[in-house]
Design a protein around this motif. Structure first.
Motif, short mmCIF file in Angstrom:
data_model
loop_
_atom_site.label_atom_id
_atom_site.label_comp_id
_atom_site.label_asym_id
_atom_site.label_seq_id
_atom_site.Cartn_x
_atom_site.Cartn_y
_atom_site.Cartn_z
N VAL A 117 -10.44 1.52 -5.20
CA VAL A 117 -9.35 1.54 -4.05
C VAL A 117 -8.83 0.03 -4.06
O VAL A 117 -9.39 -1.00 -4.60
CB VAL A 117 -10.40 1.71 -2.86
N VAL A 118 -7.65 0.11 -3.21
CA VAL A 118 -6.91 -1.14 -3.22
C VAL A 118 -6.80 -1.19 -1.48
O VAL A 118 -6.41 -0.38 -0.75
CB VAL A 118 -5.48 -1.10 -3.42
N THR A 140 -8.19 -6.89 -2.29
CA THR A 140 -9.36 -6.32 -2.69
C THR A 140 -9.13 -5.28 -3.41
O THR A 140 -8.84 -4.29 -2.93
CB THR A 140 -10.55 -6.38 -1.79
N VAL A 141 -9.39 -5.19 -4.84
CA VAL A 141 -9.30 -4.14 -5.61
C VAL A 141 -10.85 -3.60 -5.93
O VAL A 141 -11.47 -4.57 -6.72
CB VAL A 141 -8.52 -4.18 -6.81
N SER A 142 -11.42 -2.68 -5.49
CA SER A 142 -12.90 -2.42 -5.73
C SER A 142 -13.09 -1.14 -6.65
O SER A 142 -12.37 -0.14 -6.25
CB SER A 142 -13.49 -2.19 -4.52
N ALA A 181 0.74 -1.31 -0.18
CA ALA A 181 -0.02 -0.05 0.13
C ALA A 181 0.78 1.31 0.06
O ALA A 181 1.92 1.14 0.50
CB ALA A 181 -0.92 -0.08 1.21
N PRO A 182 0.43 2.28 -0.37
CA PRO A 182 1.14 3.63 -0.61
C PRO A 182 1.64 3.95 0.77
O PRO A 182 0.85 4.01 1.71
CB PRO A 182 0.03 4.59 -1.30
N GLU A 183 2.64 4.65 0.99
CA GLU A 183 3.18 5.34 2.14
C GLU A 183 3.78 6.79 1.66
O GLU A 183 4.69 6.48 0.81
CB GLU A 183 4.13 4.47 2.93
N GLY A 184 3.50 7.80 2.09
CA GLY A 184 3.95 9.04 1.75
C GLY A 184 3.38 9.30 0.14
O GLY A 184 2.17 9.22 0.06
N ALA A 185 4.32 9.64 -0.65
CA ALA A 185 4.20 10.04 -1.92
C ALA A 185 4.51 9.11 -2.96
O ALA A 185 5.73 9.62 -3.50
CB ALA A 185 4.39 11.38 -2.07
N ARG A 229 -11.22 5.10 3.26
CA ARG A 229 -10.89 4.70 4.78
C ARG A 229 -11.79 3.98 5.53
O ARG A 229 -11.37 3.08 6.21
CB ARG A 229 -10.45 6.20 5.49
N GLU A 230 -12.97 4.25 5.49
CA GLU A 230 -14.12 3.36 6.16
C GLU A 230 -14.06 1.80 5.69
O GLU A 230 -14.30 1.13 6.45
CB GLU A 230 -15.64 3.92 6.09
N ALA A 231 -13.56 1.80 4.26
CA ALA A 231 -13.51 0.59 3.96
C ALA A 231 -12.12 -0.13 3.98
O ALA A 231 -11.71 -1.03 3.49
CB ALA A 231 -13.83 0.46 2.30
N HIS A 232 -11.28 0.61 4.94
CA HIS A 232 -9.91 0.18 5.38
C HIS A 232 -9.13 -0.04 4.16
O HIS A 232 -8.19 -0.95 3.95
CB HIS A 232 -9.96 -1.10 6.11
N ALA A 233 -9.29 0.98 3.02
CA ALA A 233 -8.44 1.01 1.75
C ALA A 233 -7.07 1.53 2.04
O ALA A 233 -6.79 2.48 3.02
CB ALA A 233 -9.33 1.69 0.83
N HIS A 234 -6.02 1.14 1.32
CA HIS A 234 -4.70 1.74 1.48
C HIS A 234 -4.45 2.90 0.55
O HIS A 234 -3.53 3.64 0.64
CB HIS A 234 -3.85 0.63 1.49
#
Length: 224
Positions: free
Chosen positions: A111-112, A189-191, A3-7, A87-92
């Motif tokens: 979202v991933v 999960t990619v939604s 998952a992304p961290e920073g930019a 964020r509610e779906a715990h996406a990264h």
């Protein structure tokens, strides 16, 4: 979880470095032209501000100043709502279209996120088989493969939910597949979701679902 961290670089995610050497440290994918990654851990506000500034610059020059201000505020609200729901779906990570089509931004996103298996489950967690047998009410499921890993693709329509600010039905597609590696038990999960004035089964929705399926063919695990 990759998952992304920073930019991170466009279309890439990164993960913690304490994973086994044989496990992925992240992923890459190629988003559609005019789509951008919004990191959800760090740098979110900066990314949103840049998107809003860019969208306002693309407005017609003859548009009155007060209308530009209204457009900025409306887009700012919509983007923050998309971030909150992700964020509610715990996406990264969250991907959004930033290029206007026929003068409007598309009401679409993908979202991933990560899901974990129950302790003691089999190597495939029975998740794929379970989703293929029972994908959920009003949803269809089919076996798929993402970067050589077996998974499942589900598709259906999600009803409007005015309480969450969603006034119309939307089309949803989900890809669920395991993270390869010796430890097992990690699933991604990619939604994708899209809402159009033509309805969830209109030509535009069909075209965007096809576009998302094409994006998923570019998903690749990244290793150290």
């Amino acid at each position: 979880m990759p998952a992304p961290e920073g930019a991170p670089a466009r279309g890439e995610g990164t993960a913690a470095t304490d994973a086994p050497a044989a496990s992925p440290t992240g992923y890459t994918l190629i988003p559609p032209p005019g789509w951008e990654l919004i990191p959800l851990r760090e740098g979110t506000e900066e990314a949103l501000r840049a998107l809003v500034d860019g969208a306002v610059r693309d407005l017609p020059e003859e548009l009155p100043r007060d209308r530009r201000t209204e457009a900025r505020m409306a887009l700012h609200k919509e983007l923050h709502q998309a971030v909150r729901q992700a964020r509610e779906a715990h996406a990264h990570s969250l991907y959004l279209p930033v290029r206007r089509v026929r003068g409007h931004l598309l009401a679409a996103s993908f979202v991933v996120s990560e899901r974990l298996r129950a302790p003691g489950s089999g190597p495939r967690d029975d998740l794929v088989a379970g989703l293929l047998r029972s994908p959920g009410a009003g949803r269809e499921a089919e076996a798929t493969e993402v970067d050589g890993v077996a998974g499942v693709r589900t598709e259906g329509v999600v009803a409007a939910d005015p309480a969450r600010g969603v006034e119309h039905d939307s089309r949803h597609v989900d890809y669920v597949f395991p993270v390869p590696g010796p430890e097992g038990g990690r699933w991604v999960t990619v939604s994708f979701s899209v809402l159009t004035g033509e309805g969830p089964h209109g030509e535009l929705a069909d075209a965007l679902v096809g576009l998302f399926d094409a994006v998923m063919t570019t998903f690749r695990w990244r290793y150290a």
